[in-house]
Design a protein around this motif. Structure first.
Motif, short mmCIF file in Angstrom:
data_model
loop_
_atom_site.label_atom_id
_atom_site.label_comp_id
_atom_site.label_asym_id
_atom_site.label_seq_id
_atom_site.Cartn_x
_atom_site.Cartn_y
_atom_site.Cartn_z
N THR A 165 0.83 -1.20 0.00
CA THR A 165 0.00 0.00 0.00
C THR A 165 0.86 1.25 0.00
OG1 THR A 165 -1.69 -1.18 1.27
CG2 THR A 165 -1.83 1.21 1.24
N LEU A 166 1.94 1.21 0.79
CA LEU A 166 2.79 2.39 0.93
C LEU A 166 3.52 2.72 -0.36
CD1 LEU A 166 4.01 4.54 2.74
CD2 LEU A 166 5.78 2.89 3.38
N VAL A 167 4.04 1.70 -1.07
CA VAL A 167 4.77 1.94 -2.31
C VAL A 167 3.87 2.63 -3.33
CG1 VAL A 167 5.81 0.80 -4.30
CG2 VAL A 167 6.44 0.09 -1.99
N SER A 168 2.66 2.17 -3.47
CA SER A 168 1.72 2.78 -4.41
C SER A 168 1.35 4.19 -3.97
CB SER A 168 0.46 1.91 -4.53
OG SER A 168 -0.47 2.47 -5.41
N LEU A 169 1.07 4.36 -2.69
CA LEU A 169 0.71 5.67 -2.17
C LEU A 169 1.83 6.67 -2.36
CD1 LEU A 169 -1.15 6.28 1.16
CD2 LEU A 169 0.96 7.54 0.70
N ASP A 170 3.07 6.23 -2.16
CA ASP A 170 4.23 7.12 -2.25
C ASP A 170 4.36 7.74 -3.63
OD1 ASP A 170 6.93 8.03 -1.00
OD2 ASP A 170 7.51 7.13 -2.92
N MET A 171 4.08 6.96 -4.68
CA MET A 171 4.21 7.47 -6.04
C MET A 171 3.24 8.62 -6.29
SD MET A 171 4.90 4.09 -8.38
CE MET A 171 3.44 3.20 -7.85
N PHE A 172 2.04 8.52 -5.74
CA PHE A 172 1.03 9.56 -5.97
C PHE A 172 1.33 10.82 -5.17
CE2 PHE A 172 -1.30 6.02 -7.73
CZ PHE A 172 -2.08 6.60 -8.71
N VAL A 173 1.70 10.67 -3.90
CA VAL A 173 1.89 11.85 -3.07
C VAL A 173 3.11 12.65 -3.51
CG1 VAL A 173 0.71 10.84 -1.09
CG2 VAL A 173 3.18 10.56 -1.30
N VAL A 174 4.14 11.99 -4.05
CA VAL A 174 5.31 12.73 -4.53
C VAL A 174 4.94 13.61 -5.71
CG1 VAL A 174 7.54 12.48 -5.68
CG2 VAL A 174 7.01 11.10 -3.67
N LEU A 175 4.13 13.10 -6.63
CA LEU A 175 3.70 13.90 -7.77
C LEU A 175 2.86 15.09 -7.31
CD1 LEU A 175 2.77 11.10 -10.34
CD2 LEU A 175 4.78 12.56 -10.35
N ALA A 187 14.70 6.92 5.83
CA ALA A 187 14.84 7.73 4.61
C ALA A 187 13.63 8.63 4.41
CB ALA A 187 15.03 6.81 3.40
N SER A 188 12.45 8.17 4.84
CA SER A 188 11.24 9.00 4.74
C SER A 188 11.36 10.26 5.59
CB SER A 188 10.00 8.20 5.16
OG SER A 188 9.77 7.11 4.29
N VAL A 189 11.91 10.10 6.79
CA VAL A 189 12.10 11.25 7.68
C VAL A 189 13.12 12.22 7.08
CG1 VAL A 189 12.90 11.98 9.96
CG2 VAL A 189 11.47 9.94 9.73
N VAL A 190 14.21 11.68 6.54
CA VAL A 190 15.22 12.53 5.90
C VAL A 190 14.61 13.30 4.73
CG1 VAL A 190 17.41 12.55 4.63
CG2 VAL A 190 17.13 11.05 6.62
N HIS A 204 -2.90 21.34 4.66
CA HIS A 204 -2.79 21.74 6.06
C HIS A 204 -1.35 21.79 6.59
CE1 HIS A 204 -7.01 20.38 5.76
NE2 HIS A 204 -7.24 21.24 6.73
N PHE A 205 -0.41 21.10 5.90
CA PHE A 205 0.96 21.05 6.40
C PHE A 205 1.95 21.37 5.27
CE2 PHE A 205 -1.66 18.06 8.82
CZ PHE A 205 -1.49 18.54 10.11
N TRP A 206 3.23 21.28 5.61
CA TRP A 206 4.27 21.57 4.60
C TRP A 206 4.47 20.36 3.71
CZ3 TRP A 206 5.51 18.51 8.45
CH2 TRP A 206 6.69 17.78 8.44
N TRP A 207 5.19 20.55 2.61
CA TRP A 207 5.32 19.49 1.60
C TRP A 207 5.95 18.22 2.14
CZ3 TRP A 207 10.21 17.71 0.90
CH2 TRP A 207 11.27 18.55 1.26
N GLY A 208 6.84 18.36 3.12
CA GLY A 208 7.52 17.16 3.64
C GLY A 208 6.61 16.21 4.39
N SER A 209 5.42 16.69 4.77
CA SER A 209 4.51 15.83 5.52
C SER A 209 4.09 14.60 4.73
CB SER A 209 3.26 16.62 5.95
OG SER A 209 2.55 17.10 4.82
N VAL A 210 4.07 14.70 3.39
CA VAL A 210 3.64 13.55 2.59
C VAL A 210 4.62 12.39 2.71
CG1 VAL A 210 2.39 15.03 0.96
CG2 VAL A 210 4.75 14.38 0.46
N PHE A 211 5.89 12.70 2.98
CA PHE A 211 6.87 11.62 3.13
C PHE A 211 6.74 10.92 4.48
CE2 PHE A 211 8.92 14.39 -0.04
CZ PHE A 211 9.13 13.47 -1.04
N LEU A 212 6.24 11.64 5.48
CA LEU A 212 6.09 11.04 6.81
C LEU A 212 4.97 10.01 6.84
CD1 LEU A 212 6.57 14.16 9.09
CD2 LEU A 212 8.25 12.41 8.48
N VAL A 213 4.12 9.98 5.80
CA VAL A 213 3.07 8.97 5.73
C VAL A 213 3.66 7.56 5.79
CG1 VAL A 213 1.26 8.00 4.26
CG2 VAL A 213 1.50 10.47 4.47
N GLY A 214 4.87 7.41 5.28
CA GLY A 214 5.48 6.09 5.25
C GLY A 214 6.02 5.60 6.58
#
Length: 532
Positions: A25-35, A93-96, A166-176
């Motif tokens: 689920t996370l791999v698929s979600l990550d591709m969308f949120v980065v775009l 790596a998600s946090v970084v 609601h948050f800054w762009w980096g928040s999408v990476f913390l989803v992982g």
């Protein structure tokens, strides 16, 4: 393949499957949120267009380059161990990435995410193959695992949109991070450890050769699709192909190769691997054209386009869930070939799309094809992993994922290029006179460029440009869908022929390859259960 006693999985295995579904689920979600986050991080970090491409592409490059290595490393050190190492690395790596202060640091973090991501798929799929030895249960488990990708695709734009509002762009990476924490806690409790007790040392030279072959080939294919014929992508593609030949020759000389070429002596293995490559190439390319149609022809917002895909994604979940349930009554050949014929029907519906901006036909066509794709994705993957000895499951799983990665890249570079050529040829003949040079160049490159250029033009001239541009793009979509339908029809026929002697799952073991169809891939060894 030698017969083994079918052991049905119990509650622990099914709960463990839920933990394995998290990375998918996370791999698929990550591709969308980065775009979705790309415009926001570009504004914050001041990324150039080249840096933007690397931020998006480096993840896929690293995943593709390390799949073979990680699949084999799991066979050697333990699949659960590698999965947990990858999960921990992915979380860090998600946090970084979330707190990156420069484009370079973000690119490095995305590269690390790709390396760690390469551990998740092969480890998860090979663990499923060991946890679910009954063919019908295995197909169901793979269906649930595959459905997790669709769930990620559904919730990705929603979660990403809410976070970016609601948050800054980096928040999408913390989803992982939370899913990986859950996996690290639940994994040692729910997942048994498997590894090949007789595996030798990993051949470092083969690892280097696999990376230096796959990465240049993926890069060359993507650049050819994006920029057309140019010296650098052609050279890198040729270099990658040459190193690929060297890699294959080396595998033939090793006692314990990184890729056991004897796996390809099984017709079922070859057929399903090739089928998944074609399916990824053709549907992935068509999907790209649908997404562009939604936004550049129909004028939908990204969120509206996401809702347009929702019926298909939901039917896809149904398909990958129901297909394995039917596998106990119907032959795999009937289910896979029949499902592909439904996909072909969906492609035919897409060829009827008009340039008037009505997205209804595309929504229906996409939904039909998603309904038919499940059997190949689940039963086909099960046949790939199930046609090899248990100690080779990691290697087989990595090859299945590489087929998908290469398929998508090759599809964009071939079928996608044909569709783009149709567009460019038609727009060159029908663009209105009097266009400024910049607008004419942008419109001649892509329909998105035409839409962007139209915003700078007077209303009458903009309308005169958009109408032929949208018609030209729709013609390109028709060609892509028609070619995909024709080639997928061939894939359906091939599956119907090659798999015709395999009975419904659960009735008996799939038969040995016949004379002339390849020898059994290897002598099956006792499965090693190391820690639990």
């Amino acid at each position: 393949m030698t017969d083994d006693v079918q052991v049905r999985a119990g509650r622990r295995e099914w709960v463990g499957l839920a933990a394995l579904a998290l990375p998918a689920t996370l791999v698929s979600l990550d591709m969308f949120v980065v775009l979705l986050a790309l415009p926001h991080l570009t504004s914050s970090l001041g990324t150039t267009s080249v840096e933007q491409l690397w931020i998006v592409d480096i993840y896929g490059f690293m995943v593709a380059g390390f799949l073979i290595t990680m699949g084999n490393l799991g066979d050697r050190i333990g699949r659960r161990k590698l999965l947990l190492i990858g999960a921990a690395g992915f979380g860090v790596a998600s946090v970084v990435a979330a707190y990156a202060t420069s484009p370079f640091l973000l690119i490095l973090a995305r590269a690390a995410l790709g390396v760690c991501g390469a551990t998740l798929g092969p480890s998860s799929l090979s663990l499923i193959s060991n946890m679910f030895r009954d063919h019908r249960q295995r197909a169901s488990a793979i269906g649930i695992w595959a459905g997790s990708f669709s769930i990620g695709a559904i919730i990705g734009p929603i979660i990403g949109g809410v976070l970016l509002d609601h948050f800054w762009w980096g928040s999408v990476f913390l989803v992982g991070v939370p899913p990986m924490v859950v996996l690290l806690i639940a994994g040692p409790i729910l997942l048994p450890e498997y590894r090949n007790p007789d595996a030798g040392r990993i051949d470092v030279a083969s690892v280097v050769l696999s990376l230096t072959a796959i990465l240049p080939m993926i890069y060359g294919i993507k650049e050819l699709a994006r920029e057309g014929w140019a010296t650098l992508p052609v050279v890198t593609l040729v270099v990658g192909a040459i190193l690929g030949v060297v890699f294959i020759r080396r595998q033939r000389t090793l006692t314990d190769p990184l890729v056991d070429l004897r796996l390809f002596g099984n017709r079922v293995f070859n057929t399903e691997l090739t089928s998944m490559l074609f399916y990824s190439a053709l549907t992935g390319t068509t999907m790209l054209f649908i997404a562009q149609y939604f936004q550049s022809v129909a004028g939908l917002t990204p969120l509206q386009a996401g809702f347009g895909l929702l019926p298909g994604l939901l039917l896809g979940i149904v398909s990958v869930t129901v297909g394995p349930q039917l596998a106990g009554r119907f032959k795999p050949s009937h289910l896979i070939a029949g499902g592909l014929l439904i996909v072909v029907a969906g492609m035919v519906v897409l060829t009827q799309a008009g340039a008037d901006g009505s997205a209804t036909g595309l929504v229906i066509g996409y939904a039909i094809w998603c309904l038919g794709g499940g059997p190949l994705l689940t039963l086909g993957t099960g046949l790939v992993v199930g046609s090899v000895p248990p100690e080779k499951a990691g290697s087989a799983s990595s090859l299945a994922q590489i087929a998908n990665e290469f398929g998508y890249a090759v599809g964009i570079a071939t079928i996608g290029t044909i569709g783009a050529l149709v567009y460019r040829t038609q727009i060159a003949d029908s663009a209105p006179a009097g266009l400024p040079a910049g607008a004419a160049e942008a419109a001649g490159d892509s329909v998105a460029g035409a839409v962007s250029a139209a915003t700078t033009l007077p209303e009458q001239l903009a309308s005169a440009l958009l109408a032929p541009a949208r018609q030209a793009f729709t013609s390109g979509l028709h060609v892509v869908a028609a070619l995909s339908a024709l080639l997928l029809l061939g894939v359906a026929v091939t599956n119907a022929i090659v798999l015709r002697k395999i009975p419904p799952f659960g009735q008996q073991q799939p038969p040995q390859p016949e004379a002339g169809e390849g020898e059994p891939v290897a002598e099956e060894k006792p499965l090693a259960v190391q820690e639990s």
